[in-house]
Motif scaffolding. Structure first.
Motif, short mmCIF file in Angstrom:
data_model
loop_
_atom_site.label_atom_id
_atom_site.label_comp_id
_atom_site.label_asym_id
_atom_site.label_seq_id
_atom_site.Cartn_x
_atom_site.Cartn_y
_atom_site.Cartn_z
N LYS A 1 30.91 18.27 -13.30
CA LYS A 1 31.85 19.35 -13.56
C LYS A 1 33.29 18.86 -13.43
N GLU A 2 33.57 18.05 -12.39
CA GLU A 2 34.91 17.49 -12.21
C GLU A 2 35.25 16.52 -13.35
N GLU A 3 34.28 15.71 -13.74
CA GLU A 3 34.49 14.77 -14.84
C GLU A 3 34.76 15.52 -16.15
N TYR A 4 34.03 16.59 -16.37
CA TYR A 4 34.22 17.40 -17.57
C TYR A 4 35.63 18.02 -17.58
N ALA A 5 36.05 18.56 -16.44
CA ALA A 5 37.39 19.15 -16.35
C ALA A 5 38.46 18.09 -16.60
N SER A 6 38.24 16.90 -16.08
CA SER A 6 39.19 15.81 -16.30
C SER A 6 39.25 15.42 -17.78
N LEU A 7 38.09 15.35 -18.42
CA LEU A 7 38.06 15.03 -19.85
C LEU A 7 38.74 16.10 -20.68
N LEU A 8 38.52 17.37 -20.32
CA LEU A 8 39.20 18.46 -21.03
C LEU A 8 40.71 18.36 -20.85
N THR B 1 16.99 17.30 -1.95
CA THR B 1 17.00 17.30 -3.41
C THR B 1 18.04 18.28 -3.94
N ALA B 2 18.11 19.46 -3.35
CA ALA B 2 19.11 20.45 -3.76
C ALA B 2 20.52 19.93 -3.51
N VAL B 3 20.76 19.33 -2.36
CA VAL B 3 22.09 18.79 -2.05
C VAL B 3 22.46 17.67 -3.02
N ASN B 4 21.54 16.76 -3.27
CA ASN B 4 21.80 15.67 -4.22
C ASN B 4 22.07 16.20 -5.62
N THR B 5 21.28 17.18 -6.04
CA THR B 5 21.45 17.75 -7.37
C THR B 5 22.78 18.47 -7.50
N MET B 6 23.16 19.22 -6.48
CA MET B 6 24.45 19.93 -6.51
C MET B 6 25.61 18.94 -6.49
N ASN B 7 25.46 17.85 -5.75
CA ASN B 7 26.48 16.81 -5.73
C ASN B 7 26.65 16.21 -7.13
N ASP B 8 25.54 15.91 -7.79
CA ASP B 8 25.60 15.39 -9.16
C ASP B 8 26.27 16.39 -10.09
N TYR B 9 25.91 17.66 -9.94
CA TYR B 9 26.49 18.71 -10.77
C TYR B 9 28.01 18.81 -10.56
N MET B 10 28.45 18.79 -9.32
CA MET B 10 29.88 18.90 -9.02
C MET B 10 30.65 17.71 -9.60
N LYS B 11 30.08 16.52 -9.49
CA LYS B 11 30.73 15.33 -10.06
C LYS B 11 30.87 15.48 -11.58
#
Length: 87
Positions: free
Chosen positions: A71-78, A59-69
């Motif tokens: 975060k990357e999407e947010y950086a791309s949008l910015l 669950t922690a690994v899946n949640t961190m994976n979702d978070y990283m995705k």
């Protein structure tokens, strides 16, 4: 509630009570706990042989994976927004 004021909120995750102590609003803590419980149930439904520790780690690994995705999407949008702004 002031940011320094700590509250205690009891939540249930995987049918086990947990008392969370922190500065977040109780409804926020309940929302987060509900999402954790939901993710753990999804993973458990797909992998019923997992014990609680394995389930928690996945669950922690899946949640961190979702978070990283996100975060990357947010950086791309910015970056896209800043490129448009510079034109």
């Amino acid at each position: 509630m002031a940011r320094n004021d700590k509250t205690r909120v009891t939540v249930e995750i995987q049918n086990k009570p947990y008392t969370i102590v922190g500065t977040e609003e109780p409804q926020h803590v309940r929302l987060v706990a509900g999402l954790v419980d939901q993710k753990m149930r999804e993973i458990h439904d797909a992998n019923q042989q997992l014990n609680t520790s394995e389930l928690a780690v996945l669950t922690a690994v899946n949640t961190m994976n979702d978070y990283m995705k996100l975060k990357e999407e947010y950086a791309s949008l910015l970056g896209s927004k800043n490129k448009k702004k510079d034109k």
